[in-house]
Design a protein around this motif. Structure first.
Motif, PDB file in Angstrom:
ATOM      1  N   ALA A   3       0.824  -1.209   0.000  1.00  0.00           N
ATOM      2  CA  ALA A   3       0.000   0.000   0.000  1.00  0.00           C
ATOM      3  C   ALA A   3       0.859   1.261   0.000  1.00  0.00           C
ATOM      4  CB  ALA A   3      -0.904  -0.016   1.229  1.00  0.00           C
ATOM      5  N   ASN A   4       0.337   2.324  -0.632  1.00  0.00           N
ATOM      6  CA  ASN A   4       1.032   3.613  -0.620  1.00  0.00           C
ATOM      7  C   ASN A   4       0.404   4.497   0.447  1.00  0.00           C
ATOM      8  OD1 ASN A   4       2.267   6.021  -1.032  1.00  0.00           O
ATOM      9  ND2 ASN A   4       1.750   6.228  -3.184  1.00  0.00           N
ATOM     10  N   LEU A   5       1.117   4.655   1.559  1.00  0.00           N
ATOM     11  CA  LEU A   5       0.643   5.470   2.674  1.00  0.00           C
ATOM     12  C   LEU A   5       1.653   6.572   2.975  1.00  0.00           C
ATOM     13  CD1 LEU A   5      -0.629   2.420   4.712  1.00  0.00           C
ATOM     14  CD2 LEU A   5      -2.094   4.238   3.829  1.00  0.00           C
ATOM     15  N   PHE A   6       2.335   7.055   1.934  1.00  0.00           N
ATOM     16  CA  PHE A   6       3.315   8.131   2.052  1.00  0.00           C
ATOM     17  C   PHE A   6       2.688   9.327   2.759  1.00  0.00           C
ATOM     18  CE2 PHE A   6       4.946  12.060  -0.012  1.00  0.00           C
ATOM     19  CZ  PHE A   6       6.247  12.024   0.465  1.00  0.00           C
ATOM     20  N   GLU A   7       3.355   9.809   3.818  1.00  0.00           N
ATOM     21  CA  GLU A   7       2.926  10.975   4.595  1.00  0.00           C
ATOM     22  C   GLU A   7       1.550  10.812   5.237  1.00  0.00           C
ATOM     23  OE1 GLU A   7       3.315  14.526   2.152  1.00  0.00           O
ATOM     24  OE2 GLU A   7       5.391  14.776   2.778  1.00  0.00           O
ATOM     25  N   ALA A   8       1.034   9.591   5.360  1.00  0.00           N
ATOM     26  CA  ALA A   8      -0.289   9.371   5.959  1.00  0.00           C
ATOM     27  C   ALA A   8      -0.288   9.708   7.443  1.00  0.00           C
ATOM     28  CB  ALA A   8      -0.720   7.925   5.759  1.00  0.00           C
ATOM     29  N   ASP A   9      -1.432  10.199   7.954  1.00  0.00           N
ATOM     30  CA  ASP A   9      -1.587  10.459   9.381  1.00  0.00           C
ATOM     31  C   ASP A   9      -2.303   9.270  10.010  1.00  0.00           C
ATOM     32  OD1 ASP A   9      -1.980  11.279  11.947  1.00  0.00           O
ATOM     33  OD2 ASP A   9      -3.083  13.112  11.455  1.00  0.00           O
ATOM     34  N   GLY A  22       5.739  -4.515   2.655  1.00  0.00           N
ATOM     35  CA  GLY A  22       6.098  -3.793   1.447  1.00  0.00           C
ATOM     36  C   GLY A  22       5.429  -2.443   1.276  1.00  0.00           C
ATOM     37  N   ALA A  23       4.681  -1.985   2.286  1.00  0.00           N
ATOM     38  CA  ALA A  23       3.958  -0.712   2.179  1.00  0.00           C
ATOM     39  C   ALA A  23       4.907   0.479   2.199  1.00  0.00           C
ATOM     40  CB  ALA A  23       2.949  -0.585   3.314  1.00  0.00           C
ATOM     41  N   ASP A  24       4.506   1.566   1.511  1.00  0.00           N
ATOM     42  CA  ASP A  24       5.252   2.820   1.567  1.00  0.00           C
ATOM     43  C   ASP A  24       4.657   3.672   2.669  1.00  0.00           C
ATOM     44  OD1 ASP A  24       6.573   5.201   1.266  1.00  0.00           O
ATOM     45  OD2 ASP A  24       5.998   5.543  -0.816  1.00  0.00           O
ATOM     46  N   LEU A  25       5.337   3.703   3.809  1.00  0.00           N
ATOM     47  CA  LEU A  25       4.912   4.506   4.959  1.00  0.00           C
ATOM     48  C   LEU A  25       5.950   5.586   5.243  1.00  0.00           C
ATOM     49  CD1 LEU A  25       3.741   1.421   6.974  1.00  0.00           C
ATOM     50  CD2 LEU A  25       2.278   3.401   6.620  1.00  0.00           C
ATOM     51  N   SER A  26       6.714   5.954   4.213  1.00  0.00           N
ATOM     52  CA  SER A  26       7.750   6.964   4.414  1.00  0.00           C
ATOM     53  C   SER A  26       7.116   8.288   4.825  1.00  0.00           C
ATOM     54  CB  SER A  26       8.596   7.136   3.146  1.00  0.00           C
ATOM     55  OG  SER A  26       7.784   7.385   2.017  1.00  0.00           O
ATOM     56  N   GLU A  27       7.710   8.918   5.829  1.00  0.00           N
ATOM     57  CA  GLU A  27       7.274  10.196   6.390  1.00  0.00           C
ATOM     58  C   GLU A  27       5.873  10.149   6.984  1.00  0.00           C
ATOM     59  OE1 GLU A  27       8.300  13.704   4.044  1.00  0.00           O
ATOM     60  OE2 GLU A  27       9.837  12.551   3.006  1.00  0.00           O
ATOM     61  N   ALA A  28       5.324   8.940   7.217  1.00  0.00           N
ATOM     62  CA  ALA A  28       3.990   8.819   7.829  1.00  0.00           C
ATOM     63  C   ALA A  28       4.051   9.119   9.326  1.00  0.00           C
ATOM     64  CB  ALA A  28       3.440   7.411   7.613  1.00  0.00           C
ATOM     65  N   ASP A  29       2.927   9.581   9.866  1.00  0.00           N
ATOM     66  CA  ASP A  29       2.819   9.812  11.311  1.00  0.00           C
ATOM     67  C   ASP A  29       2.137   8.604  11.937  1.00  0.00           C
ATOM     68  OD1 ASP A  29       2.500  10.633  13.892  1.00  0.00           O
ATOM     69  OD2 ASP A  29       1.296  12.407  13.435  1.00  0.00           O
ATOM     70  N   LEU A  30       2.935   7.775  12.601  1.00  0.00           N
ATOM     71  CA  LEU A  30       2.435   6.587  13.288  1.00  0.00           C
ATOM     72  C   LEU A  30       2.680   6.709  14.790  1.00  0.00           C
ATOM     73  CD1 LEU A  30       3.855   4.239  10.579  1.00  0.00           C
ATOM     74  CD2 LEU A  30       1.471   4.123  11.296  1.00  0.00           C
ATOM     75  N   SER A  46      10.999   5.035   6.164  1.00  0.00           N
ATOM     76  CA  SER A  46      12.036   6.060   6.268  1.00  0.00           C
ATOM     77  C   SER A  46      11.421   7.401   6.676  1.00  0.00           C
ATOM     78  CB  SER A  46      12.791   6.199   4.939  1.00  0.00           C
ATOM     79  OG  SER A  46      11.907   6.461   3.868  1.00  0.00           O
ATOM     80  N   ARG A  47      12.069   8.034   7.635  1.00  0.00           N
ATOM     81  CA  ARG A  47      11.655   9.343   8.164  1.00  0.00           C
ATOM     82  C   ARG A  47      10.243   9.343   8.763  1.00  0.00           C
ATOM     83  NH1 ARG A  47      13.667   9.595   3.519  1.00  0.00           N
ATOM     84  NH2 ARG A  47      11.734  10.151   2.462  1.00  0.00           N
ATOM     85  N   ALA A  48       9.703   8.150   9.067  1.00  0.00           N
ATOM     86  CA  ALA A  48       8.377   8.059   9.693  1.00  0.00           C
ATOM     87  C   ALA A  48       8.461   8.411  11.177  1.00  0.00           C
ATOM     88  CB  ALA A  48       7.807   6.656   9.519  1.00  0.00           C
TER      89      ALA A  48
END
Length: 109
Positions: A3-9, A22-30, A46-48
């Protein structure tokens, strides 16, 4: 492939046992999210912001955690085999029982 969750809150989200392989969670707020026993293998974190997150028992094998904020996170029993932790903030993180074999950038001072 995931899944693409780039920058997701996803702050405080309940993602326990979620399949995020394999999800893209880069820069996401978790921050403070429940990711216990979640599958985050080969995920891009990365940078999450994972500060205060519960990652106990999570599969983070071969995940990219470079530059991630893991301060105060619970990584007890997590699988970090081959994960990239370069420049990650692990201050006050709980790594008891975590598998750090072949993990990159682990600073233990």
């Amino acid at each position: 492939s995931g899944a693409n969750l780039f920058e997701a809150d996803l702050s405080r989200a309940n993602l326990s046992r979620a399949n995020l392989s394999g999800a893209d969670l880069s820069e996401a707020d978790l921050s403070e999210a429940d990711l216990s026993k979640a599958d985050l293998s080969k995920a891009d974190l990365s940078r999450a912001n994972l500060s205060g997150a519960d990652l106990s028992g999570a599969d983070l094998s071969r995940a990219n955690l470079s530059g991630a904020n893991l301060s105060g996170a619970n990584l007890s029993g997590a699988n970090l085999f081959g994960a990239d932790l370069s420049r990650a903030d692990l201050s006050r993180a709980n790594l008891s029982g975590a598998n750090l074999r072949w993990a990159k950038g682990v600073n233990c001072d």
